[in-house]
Design an enzyme around this catalytic site. Structure first.
Site, PDB file in Angstrom:
ATOM      1  N   GLY A   1      38.116  56.785  42.657  1.00 54.75           N
ATOM      2  CA  GLY A   1      39.039  56.986  43.769  1.00 54.75           C
ATOM      3  C   GLY A   1      38.643  58.128  44.684  1.00 54.75           C
ATOM      4  O   GLY A   1      37.466  58.481  44.803  1.00 54.75           O
TER       5      GLY A   1
ATOM      6  N   GLU B   1      39.402  45.593  41.777  1.00 55.25           N
ATOM      7  CA  GLU B   1      39.711  46.745  40.935  1.00 55.25           C
ATOM      8  C   GLU B   1      38.963  47.938  41.519  1.00 55.25           C
ATOM      9  O   GLU B   1      37.730  47.941  41.563  1.00 55.25           O
ATOM     10  CB  GLU B   1      39.270  46.479  39.492  1.00 55.25           C
ATOM     11  CG  GLU B   1      39.981  45.303  38.828  1.00 55.25           C
ATOM     12  CD  GLU B   1      41.464  45.546  38.652  1.00 55.25           C
ATOM     13  OE1 GLU B   1      41.857  46.706  38.402  1.00 55.25           O
ATOM     14  OE2 GLU B   1      42.246  44.580  38.775  1.00 55.25           O
ATOM     15  N   LEU B   2      39.680  48.958  41.957  1.00 54.27           N
ATOM     16  CA  LEU B   2      39.078  50.071  42.681  1.00 54.27           C
ATOM     17  C   LEU B   2      37.953  50.721  41.886  1.00 54.27           C
ATOM     18  O   LEU B   2      38.168  51.216  40.774  1.00 54.27           O
ATOM     19  CB  LEU B   2      40.157  51.115  43.015  1.00 54.27           C
ATOM     20  CG  LEU B   2      39.680  52.347  43.788  1.00 54.27           C
ATOM     21  CD1 LEU B   2      39.162  51.941  45.165  1.00 54.27           C
ATOM     22  CD2 LEU B   2      40.807  53.366  43.919  1.00 54.27           C
ATOM     23  N   ASP B   3      36.754  50.713  42.485  1.00 54.47           N
ATOM     24  CA  ASP B   3      35.564  51.355  41.910  1.00 54.47           C
ATOM     25  C   ASP B   3      35.228  50.834  40.511  1.00 54.47           C
ATOM     26  O   ASP B   3      34.648  51.551  39.692  1.00 54.47           O
ATOM     27  CB  ASP B   3      35.729  52.882  41.877  1.00 54.47           C
ATOM     28  CG  ASP B   3      35.815  53.485  43.267  1.00 54.47           C
ATOM     29  OD1 ASP B   3      35.182  52.940  44.187  1.00 54.47           O
ATOM     30  OD2 ASP B   3      36.524  54.494  43.436  1.00 54.47           O
ATOM     31  N   GLU B   4      35.589  49.578  40.225  1.00 62.08           N
ATOM     32  CA  GLU B   4      35.323  48.996  38.911  1.00 62.08           C
ATOM     33  C   GLU B   4      34.334  47.835  38.979  1.00 62.08           C
ATOM     34  O   GLU B   4      34.096  47.170  37.976  1.00 62.08           O
ATOM     35  CB  GLU B   4      36.637  48.500  38.283  1.00 62.08           C
ATOM     36  CG  GLU B   4      37.649  49.596  37.962  1.00 62.08           C
ATOM     37  CD  GLU B   4      37.263  50.407  36.745  1.00 62.08           C
ATOM     38  OE1 GLU B   4      36.395  49.961  35.979  1.00 62.08           O
ATOM     39  OE2 GLU B   4      37.831  51.513  36.574  1.00 62.08           O
TER      40      GLU B   4
END
Length: 299
Positions: free
Chosen positions: A216, A241-244
């Site tokens: 994030g 999925e944030l930064d996944e």
């Protein structure tokens, strides 16, 4: 003809008979033999071959082959049609690409321009072989730089009130320019699910942290508060999925207690530039195969 146009035409002419074959399938005997025999029967000469198996007994097999084949562009359809029979036999997921057909890219950027500068420099020098169709930004800081390279620059302001309309305009431009790959060069906006789903595993991001640490916003500030001794950067495909998303490339550098948050940011920019550039090159060269939430990278 501009020097850059001449470079591109020279590359396309040199690579008019070069193809790449990417395959993943259940591992079993005979895969390499069948693919090699197919290429041999079609007069193709294998230039490079890389392979990997997660487990020779019941695992998944991956292979990337680069080859030369006379009159390749004229034979594209027949090669794809004939290889489909082999692919069915081995339950393959496969892609046959033609190096002559340069991938069209769009770069998204906000206010920080260091990653954009790196990509433009490598493109101008012939190290990054692609057709940069346009640069899109929610700010105007990059306008003069981008236009100095003769690349279209489009400013699309973004706020929580107009996000949907702004993304609709972005998607329309990507369709008009027939963009295949989107590069987020420090584009500080979270893409909507609809935007991401329209370009699965075609959006490459640079995150200013060695993921999975400090996902994030403001990772350098949080790294400083944690007193880390190593910072890094991660380039990955964007998912919802944030930064996944599947990681393509990472790198690190040592820091110590003397480094404040601003020092970490300054040091981190050099890692961000190189990590993103490598990830983009490998994607453009068809060296990346997505496997679940991982990647197989034949670099």
């Amino acid at each position: 003809m501009r020097t850059k146009d001449h470079q591109i035409e020279s590359f396309k002419n040199k690579m008019k008979n070069r193809g790449r074959l990417l395959i993943q399938c259940p591992d079993q005997p005979g895969i390499v033999a069948a693919v090699s025999q197919f290429l041999f029967e079609n007069g193709a000469n294998i230039m490079e071959s890389n392979q990997f198996s997660t487990n020779p007994e019941g695992g998944t097999f991956f292979i990337r082959i680069e080859f030369e084949c006379q009159d390749l562009l004229e034979r594209k359809s027949s090669l794809q049609e004939n290889f489909a029979k082999i692919a069915e036999t081995f339950s393959m997921e496969w892609k046959l690409t033609f190096v002559h057909d340069l991938k069209k890219t769009a770069i998204f950027v906000s206010k920080e321009l260091h990653c954009l500068r790196e990509l433009l420099w490598e493109w101008e020098s012939g190290e990054l072989i692609t057709d940069i169709s346009l640069v899109i930004s929610n700010h105007t800081e990059a306008k003069e730089l981008v236009e100095s390279f003769g690349i279209p620059f489009v400013h699309i302001p973004m706020s929580k009130d107009n996000k949907r309309q702004a993304e609709e305009k972005q998607l329309q431009l990507l369709q008009e320019y027939e963009v295949e790959t989107i590069i987020l060069a420090r584009y500080m906006q979270i893409l909507s699910p609809d935007f991401v789903e329209a370009h699965p595993f075609k959006i490459i991001n640079i995150h200013h942290s060695f993921l999975p640490a400090f996902v994030g916003a403001r990772p350098y500030d949080r790294a400083y508060q944690r007193g880390v001794k190593i910072i890094g950067a991660t380039s990955h495909y964007v998912t919802n999925e944030l930064d996944e998303g599947p990681i393509i490339e990472q790198d690190i550098i040592r820091v110590d207690h003397r480094d404040h948050a601003d020092d970490l940011k300054k040091t981190g920019r050099s890692i961000e530039r190189s990590v993103l550039a490598r990830a983009v090159k490998w994607h453009l060269q068809d060296r990346v195969i997505v496997y679940g939430n991982k990647t197989i990278v034949f670099n």
